[in-house]
Enzyme design. Sequence first.
Site, mmCIF file in Angstrom:
data_model
loop_
_atom_site.group_PDB
_atom_site.id
_atom_site.type_symbol
_atom_site.label_atom_id
_atom_site.label_comp_id
_atom_site.label_asym_id
_atom_site.label_seq_id
_atom_site.Cartn_x
_atom_site.Cartn_y
_atom_site.Cartn_z
ATOM 1 N N PRO A 21 39.871 38.992 46.685
ATOM 2 C CG PRO A 21 39.830 36.776 47.407
ATOM 3 C CD PRO A 21 40.627 38.054 47.526
ATOM 4 C CD GLU A 22 38.521 40.881 50.267
ATOM 5 O OE1 GLU A 22 39.247 40.900 51.266
ATOM 6 O OE2 GLU A 22 38.966 41.033 49.096
#
Length: 255
Positions: A128-129
């Site tokens: 999810p960066e």
Amino acid sequence: MIASGIRVTHQGPVARITLDRPPLNVLTTAMMLGMAQALDEAAASPQLRVVRLDAVGRAFCAGVDVGEHMGEALAPMMDALTRLFDAFERCPLPVVAVVQGAALGGGCEVVLGADLCVASERATFGQPEIKLGVFAPPASVLLPRAVGERRALGLLLTGDTFSAAEAHGWGLVYKVAAAEALEDEAAKVVSGLAALSGTALRWAKEAVRAARGRSVPEGHAAVSGLYMDRLMTTRDAHEGLAAFLEKRAPVWAHE
């Protein structure tokens, strides 16, 4: 503990590295350096044949501490991240990740660093960066190799979370087990590996690495060279073949 949040035990031929910072096992710089040290020490031990990488708590690992991505903490954190994935890459032992819950961000990357993953059906994965305005460095290298470039791009660009069943279908996860059966399945995989020739396991892993990035003819040549010049000079290769022909169980020397 080898470092705060990292516990290492040896169980016969198995090195067990446990993330022990519940409930989410968020990775710190010190934890990543501790994991790298544990992998290197396992690799250097002639008594060890397998590494099991697992975690306690609700999540396997919810990623790297966001605070360590900022200011003066950034450079040491990135250095530790590089050291960790270099340690994964040079470790000659099979590394089995056992994932009981969420493996997100750096946690998913740790799974990618391992060779095999046994996951609970309740486990989830994701990078999810991008939702924080950054990208995932190790996953940018490793996720395309695990699931294919186009699917990896989709996951890296959207930050979508995916299930253990999806991860299994895409090749990231080797085995999926019911939550209550995860430990039994993990123990079966790890003990099965530990019962094999440690020498054969090391050379089998090296053969895959030797072919990586080469054309098919070049890969065949590299692997054939390893087979003839390295594997077939070991005691275990001859013991295994002889045992098969003689219809008996092999007795491994692990050399």
